[in-house]
Write a protein that holds these residues in place. Sequence first.
Motif, short mmCIF file in Angstrom:
data_model
loop_
_atom_site.label_atom_id
_atom_site.label_comp_id
_atom_site.label_asym_id
_atom_site.label_seq_id
_atom_site.Cartn_x
_atom_site.Cartn_y
_atom_site.Cartn_z
N LEU A 49 42.38 11.60 8.96
CA LEU A 49 43.40 11.98 7.57
C LEU A 49 44.25 13.10 8.69
CD1 LEU A 49 42.07 12.08 3.88
CD2 LEU A 49 44.22 10.30 5.30
N ASP A 50 43.95 13.68 9.41
CA ASP A 50 44.69 14.37 10.25
C ASP A 50 45.40 13.17 11.26
OD1 ASP A 50 43.71 16.71 9.61
OD2 ASP A 50 42.88 17.34 11.08
N GLY A 54 46.22 16.68 7.25
CA GLY A 54 45.37 15.63 6.58
C GLY A 54 44.84 16.72 5.46
#
Length: 244
Positions: free
Chosen positions: A8-9, A133
């Motif tokens: 998610l980063d 994220g």
Amino acid sequence: MEDKRVLLDLTLPELGAYLGELGQPAFRGRQVFAWLHRGVPFEEMRNLPAPLRDLLRERCEDMPLSILEHFPSRRDDTVKFLFSLREGNIIEGVLMRYRYGYSLCISTQVGCRMGCAFCASTLEGCVRNLSAGEMLSQVILANRFLEGRGRVGHVVLMGSGEPLDNYEQTVRFLRLVNAPEGLGLSLRNVSVSTCGLAEEILRLRDEHLPVTLSISLHAPNDQIRRQIMPVARAVPMERLTKRK
């Protein structure tokens, strides 16, 4: 704690490049990106082949936060969340319902180093910055919590931490939450709060991101403000109100 890649980063191009390194075709990036932003774990990403799901579980993190506890208000639809991070630190978030929909207040750091006298978040200093994220995960988990009742339409960066003291990750979060292939949240519905970091405010202006900037003054003049907010000793109100 396992050193797994927090997907998610990553932006969509970065995720596509990472999956390419794993020997996957380009279209897999868009598939995984969409699943991740819906909060779907690897094992439930149905259009991915089983070997890829297994590889992602082994090497990567699909959700770097979890909801440890939630506390509904007795008066309205407000819910306070305690989010648990991978290493065991805890941050807070608050989900609020308004006539225009749901708004989520998120944290940007574990603790804070700004030292404002009225804020409990700064008592132990700043433990660490949150990644983009991890900020995004707070929104995704709130959406999962609301499933069937709505979704987060507004975000305020006013939880623990000073967003502009974690500048790079805050800006990355803004771009990620706005990504049309993911949540597609309009940045006009995002408010970034700061105690008054002047140079970072100017940097944020030059990013040309249409967020709302909220400056926490907490006093009518510099004399009082300097007593309760250390940042005021370096950045007086006059500087904060200048256009240039």
